[in-house]
Design an enzyme around this catalytic site. Structure first.
Site, PDB file in Angstrom:
ATOM      1  N   LYS A  66      18.216  11.681   4.882  1.00 20.30           N
ATOM      2  CA  LYS A  66      17.184  11.977   5.882  1.00 20.30           C
ATOM      3  C   LYS A  66      16.459  13.263   5.492  1.00 20.30           C
ATOM      4  O   LYS A  66      17.093  14.241   5.080  1.00 20.30           O
ATOM      5  CB  LYS A  66      17.844  12.134   7.250  1.00 20.30           C
ATOM      6  CG  LYS A  66      16.885  12.256   8.429  1.00 20.30           C
ATOM      7  CD  LYS A  66      17.658  12.383   9.744  1.00 20.30           C
ATOM      8  CE  LYS A  66      16.759  12.438  10.958  1.00 20.30           C
ATOM      9  NZ  LYS A  66      17.519  12.575  12.212  1.00 20.30           N
ATOM     10  N   SER A 141      16.020   9.358  15.790  1.00 18.19           N
ATOM     11  CA  SER A 141      15.049   9.813  14.817  1.00 18.19           C
ATOM     12  C   SER A 141      15.368   9.448  13.368  1.00 18.19           C
ATOM     13  O   SER A 141      14.481   9.517  12.517  1.00 18.19           O
ATOM     14  CB  SER A 141      14.893  11.327  14.919  1.00 18.19           C
ATOM     15  OG  SER A 141      16.077  11.984  14.519  1.00 18.19           O
ATOM     16  N   SER A 165      20.281  10.140  17.544  1.00 11.37           N
ATOM     17  CA  SER A 165      19.401   9.906  16.396  1.00 11.37           C
ATOM     18  C   SER A 165      20.031   9.207  15.206  1.00 11.37           C
ATOM     19  O   SER A 165      19.320   8.767  14.308  1.00 11.37           O
ATOM     20  CB  SER A 165      18.786  11.232  15.925  1.00 11.37           C
ATOM     21  OG  SER A 165      17.710  11.579  16.757  1.00 11.37           O
TER      22      SER A 165
END
Lengths: 460, 100
Positions: A66, A141, A165
């Site tokens: 990420k 997210s 997330s």
């Protein structure tokens, strides 16, 4: 090699038997990921194949990361214009541990700007699409990491979880996502969103792969004073202990108003399957559940407003050189921050401001204790708590324009975040072709029991 | 608690955010609606409940004396190098005091 089904275990087997070489794997996976990304936009950047000899338990295993986790020498944007050209000066601790284990970092994945969002639509560089239906969101997210693993673009990935997330996109994309206990994994090198919540964790195709990655990235770190000393168990060994006699609590509040009945049906079926495997299932109550999202949306924006004060056009990141110092701050932040980041800064600054602090922030911290105490009581009689990860399957891109309706996506994930406990989302069925996630929560630092329960269900 | 356009101007100033008139309008509405949503916490009884600051309640993590920089994993010079305007090992900013 069949890319869609490649797991860490399969890569290790393929490399050791000579079925494919590390270079072939990097090339083939890289080509496939780039091609597929034209439709999904799961990645923000790709690494080139590296013909380098690596050793260790994860030797040459590709890992997607990420893009709010620092990899030295590479761009780390947090999907924000303000960090569009930021090059990380050091490795996050999770990265340096994977590096020592021999992993190859395949690329950086998309996210909501600074991890603020539940759909990955808040990325300054465009939304990620759900591999099961490209008109729908991947969740957020960590939507890029979840979509990449689900589509076969990645073997396994790292995400970060503040209020859901990792778990929410894992649920929406039909993969495994584990949020460890707060403090289990060092936050050093994770771009700070809300420091009393943030945790790095694995997003994988199997529970076993999640256990493998957690074992490597977990553990105390001198560069994160909140990282915990608690011993790390042998997760891979404990995976196989099964659920016979384990006590599973099912919170009434997780099946109340707001849950899609079709999702409820799939999740309840999964719970009866756990019971059939030998678990003892009982109903519990977590009375403060409905206050989790409002508590979260006071505490998190407060921490956000303090954490993103560092982006000022002076130290690093986007800098608009204006007439004077104040205008440099104002112009850099005006050009650099997207709408949700600014919304949270305003909200956080307001609830922390003189005259409102007690009514909002101090109040929310007290309710946070009540939410944690609900879990403490439940764990006196139960080993894990299970329920849905999300109230619905993946929604349409652009469907949720109102901030509060987006925040309510965290209704079942925020409680574990507020209590700092580990929680995993694993696929447990589908509703009209869209994946549904089963959430399993455990006691603080008891990832082993969470993983073992998930594994028993997955292998049923 | 009502959230007004005056509030948004004041808060944006404190937070060093420059907002357009349209943004002031939009954020006033949105933040008011979020505050209205979080206001349900006022219904929770919290007498004699102490705030939870840190969820694992680890306290007093100290480094040993004599090691001000326990790690060489992060180099100061590498951090200063990121600044858009610098002079040797210092970050340079515009003067905030004028001569006259």
């Amino acid at each position: 090699m069949e890319l869609a089904n490649l797991t860490i275990k399969r890569v290790q087997a393929g490399l050791s038997t000579g079925e494919f070489t590390a270079t072939e794997l990097q090339q083939e996976l890289g080509d496939f990921a780039r091609q597929k990304d034209k439709d999904l936009h799961a990645f923000l950047s790709f690494s080139d194949p590296e013909a380098q000899i690596r050793e260790g338990s994860l030797a040459n295993v590709p890992i997607a990361v990420k893009d709010n986790i620092l990899i030295a020498g590479g761009k780390t944007t947090a999907a924000s214009k303000i960090l569009e050209n930021y090059v990380a000066p050091y490795d996050a601790t999770a990265i340096s541990r994977l590096r020592v284990a021999g992993a190859w970092f395949q690329g950086k994945t998309n996210l909501d700007e600074f991890a603020m969002g539940a759909s990955t639509e808040n990325s300054a560089f465009g939304a990620t699409r759900n591999p099961h239906d490209p008109t729908r969101v991947a969740g957020g997210s960590s939507g890029g990491s979840a979509a990449a693993v689900a589509s076969g673009q990645a073997v396994a990935a790292l995400g970060s979880d503040t209020g859901g997330s990792i778990r929410l996109p894992a649920s929406f994309c039909g993969v495994v996502g584990l949020k460890p206990t707060y403090g289990r994994v060092s936050r050093h090198g994770l771009i700070a969103m809300a420091s009393s919540f943030d945790q790095i964790g694995p997003i994988t195709k199997t529970v076993e792969d999640a256990a493998i990655l957690l074992a490597i990235i977990a553990g105390q770190d001198e560069l994160d004073a909140t990282s915990a000393l608690q011993p790390i168990e042998d997760y891979e060994v404990r995976l196989r202990e099964g659920v016979v006699g384990k006590r599973i609590g099912v919170p009434t509040e997780f099946f109340a108003e707001g849950l899609d009945p079709a999702v409820a049906k799939v999740v309840k079926k999964a719970i009866t399957e756990l019971e059939a495997l030998g678990a003892r299932v009982g109903e519990i109550t977590l009375p403060h559940t409905k206050y989790a999202v409002p508590t979260y949306y006071i505490l998190v924006p407060s921490e956000v407003s303090a954490n993103v004060a560092r982006y000022d056009g002076i130290k690093y990141g986007l800098s608009v050189q204006s007439e004077n110092l104040l205008d440099t701050y104002l112009d850099s932040r005006a050009q650099g921050f997207g709408a949700e980041v600014r919304r949270r800064i305003i909200l956080g600054t307001y609830v922390l401001s003189s005259g409102y602090f007690e009514a909002y922030y101090a109040k929310a911290q007290k309710v946070r204790r009540l939410i944690k105490e609900d879990f403490d009581k439940a764990f006196e009689n139960f080993d894990v708590i299970v329920g849905p990860t999300a109230p619905t399957p993946a929604f349409k891109i652009g469907e949720k324009s109102d901030p509060v309706s987006m925040y309510l996506q965290d209704i079942y994930t925020a409680p574990a975040s507020l209590a700092g406990i580990p929680a995993i989302s694993i696929p447990c069925g589908q509703v009209e072709g869209l994946p549904v996630g089963l959430q399993i929560m455990g006691r603080q630092f008891d990832e082993a029991t969470v993983l073992a329960t998930a594994y028993a269900y997955e292998q049923r | 608690m009502a959230f007004s356009k005056e509030d948004i101007k004041h808060i944006a100033g404190l937070a060093r955010l420059r907002l357009t008139a349209q943004e002031e309008e939009d954020y006033t509405k949105e933040v008011a609606s979020i505050l209205n949503f979080v206001d349900q916490l006022q219904a929770v009884k919290t007498d004699n409940i102490s705030p939870l600051y840190q969820v694992t309640e680890i306290e007093n993590v100290l480094r040993p004396d004599g090691q001000p920089y326990p790690s060489d994993r992060v180099k100061t010079s590498a951090l200063v190098d990121l600044a858009p305007d610098k002079d040797k090992n210092y970050v340079r900013v515009k003067a905030i005091l004028s001569r006259k």
